[in-house]
Design an enzyme around this catalytic site. Sequence first.
Site, mmCIF file in Angstrom:
data_model
loop_
_atom_site.group_PDB
_atom_site.id
_atom_site.type_symbol
_atom_site.label_atom_id
_atom_site.label_comp_id
_atom_site.label_asym_id
_atom_site.label_seq_id
_atom_site.Cartn_x
_atom_site.Cartn_y
_atom_site.Cartn_z
ATOM 1 N N GLY A 265 1.000 -1.111 -0.035
ATOM 2 C CA GLY A 265 -0.124 -0.073 0.103
ATOM 3 C C GLY A 265 0.837 1.206 0.051
ATOM 4 N N GLU A 266 0.589 2.053 0.956
ATOM 5 C CA GLU A 266 1.682 3.252 1.179
ATOM 6 C C GLU A 266 1.866 3.401 2.445
ATOM 7 O OE1 GLU A 266 2.225 5.055 -2.299
ATOM 8 O OE2 GLU A 266 2.938 5.762 -0.457
ATOM 9 N N SER A 267 3.488 3.118 2.409
ATOM 10 C CA SER A 267 3.895 3.192 3.957
ATOM 11 C C SER A 267 3.746 4.262 4.662
ATOM 12 C CB SER A 267 5.292 2.621 3.556
ATOM 13 O OG SER A 267 6.192 3.355 2.769
ATOM 14 N N CYS B 47 6.199 -5.462 0.438
ATOM 15 C CA CYS B 47 6.183 -4.075 -0.182
ATOM 16 C C CYS B 47 5.958 -2.862 0.914
ATOM 17 C CB CYS B 47 5.119 -4.028 -1.231
ATOM 18 S SG CYS B 47 5.609 -2.853 -2.536
ATOM 19 N N ARG C 51 12.743 3.357 -0.497
ATOM 20 C CA ARG C 51 11.429 3.297 -1.190
ATOM 21 C C ARG C 51 11.458 3.706 -2.632
ATOM 22 N NH1 ARG C 51 7.731 7.379 1.175
ATOM 23 N NH2 ARG C 51 6.185 6.055 0.157
ATOM 24 N N ILE D 203 5.759 -3.381 -7.474
ATOM 25 C CA ILE D 203 4.922 -2.154 -7.763
ATOM 26 C C ILE D 203 5.487 -1.105 -6.979
ATOM 27 C CG2 ILE D 203 2.616 -1.143 -7.874
ATOM 28 C CD1 ILE D 203 1.516 -4.280 -7.906
ATOM 29 N N ARG D 204 6.083 -0.238 -7.687
ATOM 30 C CA ARG D 204 6.715 0.964 -6.932
ATOM 31 C C ARG D 204 7.375 0.354 -5.727
ATOM 32 N NH1 ARG D 204 2.984 3.792 -4.527
ATOM 33 N NH2 ARG D 204 1.153 2.703 -5.261
ATOM 34 N N HIS E 67 5.117 -8.540 -4.333
ATOM 35 C CA HIS E 67 3.556 -8.832 -3.828
ATOM 36 C C HIS E 67 2.980 -10.310 -3.853
ATOM 37 C CE1 HIS E 67 1.904 -4.641 -3.025
ATOM 38 N NE2 HIS E 67 2.966 -4.254 -3.863
ATOM 39 N N GLU F 295 0.920 -12.016 -2.736
ATOM 40 C CA GLU F 295 -0.820 -11.968 -2.702
ATOM 41 C C GLU F 295 -1.440 -11.698 -4.156
ATOM 42 O OE1 GLU F 295 1.154 -9.463 -1.596
ATOM 43 O OE2 GLU F 295 0.198 -7.558 -1.879
HETATM 44 N N1 GLN Z 1 5.892 2.772 -2.639
HETATM 45 C C1 GLN Z 1 5.159 2.537 -1.647
HETATM 46 C C2 GLN Z 1 5.701 2.674 -0.430
HETATM 47 O O1 GLN Z 1 6.821 3.068 -0.293
HETATM 48 C C3 GLN Z 1 5.102 0.809 -1.638
HETATM 49 C C4 GLN Z 1 4.264 0.316 -2.824
HETATM 50 C C5 GLN Z 1 3.616 -0.974 -2.657
HETATM 51 O O2 GLN Z 1 3.059 -1.501 -1.471
HETATM 52 N N2 GLN Z 1 3.111 -1.449 -3.522
HETATM 53 O O3 GLN Z 1 4.978 2.887 0.596
#
Ligand code: GLN
Length: 197
Positions: free
Chosen positions: A47-49, A79, A107, A136-137, A173, A175
């Site tokens: 998600g977004e840390s 992630c 990140r 993903i990112r 990921h 999942e």
């Molecule tokens: N870029 C996100 C972060 O650093 C992580 C991305 C993800 O969980 N897919 O929070």
Amino acid sequence: MTKVGVLALQGDFAEHLLVLRRMGVSTSEVRLPADLVQVDGLIIPGGESTTISRLVDVYELRSPLVQRAREGMPLFGTCAGLVMLAREVVKDNSVVPLGLVDIQVQRNAFGRQTDSFEADLPVPAIGPEPFPAVFIRAPIVCQVGERVETMAALEDGRVVAVRQGSFLATAFHPELTQDTRLHRYFVEMVKAFGRGS
Ligand code: GLN
């Protein structure tokens, strides 16, 4: 029966719950300190840390979570979850990590050009077949402490999966694929904790 919690504050927690339920594992969503008491292990999803870090404080989960983890409760971060487990996030102070795994992470380490990609990743601990890893990112692990085992690295040597005792973390990921081997590996860690070994 072993119960695996998924931190359900933000991110793709629903996908983790689905994988676990399909495997026949008893699950529960964790949002409050009281939820944490019910589980034998916890997954911190992608998600977004920055958001997860903030909500962990809003929901007053930080110190009970760290306490349970120090008592040996297994954690699996994927992630953004890997970022949360780290000792340090480099060049970034928008995330306050839990500081449980002796790694430094960066990140969004792959830049805009390779925002997301898939790789057939060797993960010897779960068997000879490579794992279909979805990034993903994604973060990378840029420094690994002495007690940390590297479980997977990209061809260029960048570390993307680690284990330190009862803590497991992947930059990708699991999942989001049909391959349940990493979830199974974690569930075994949780069962071992339940048996007191
Ligand atoms: N870029 C996100 C972060 O650093 C992580 C991305 C993800 O969980 N897919 O929070």
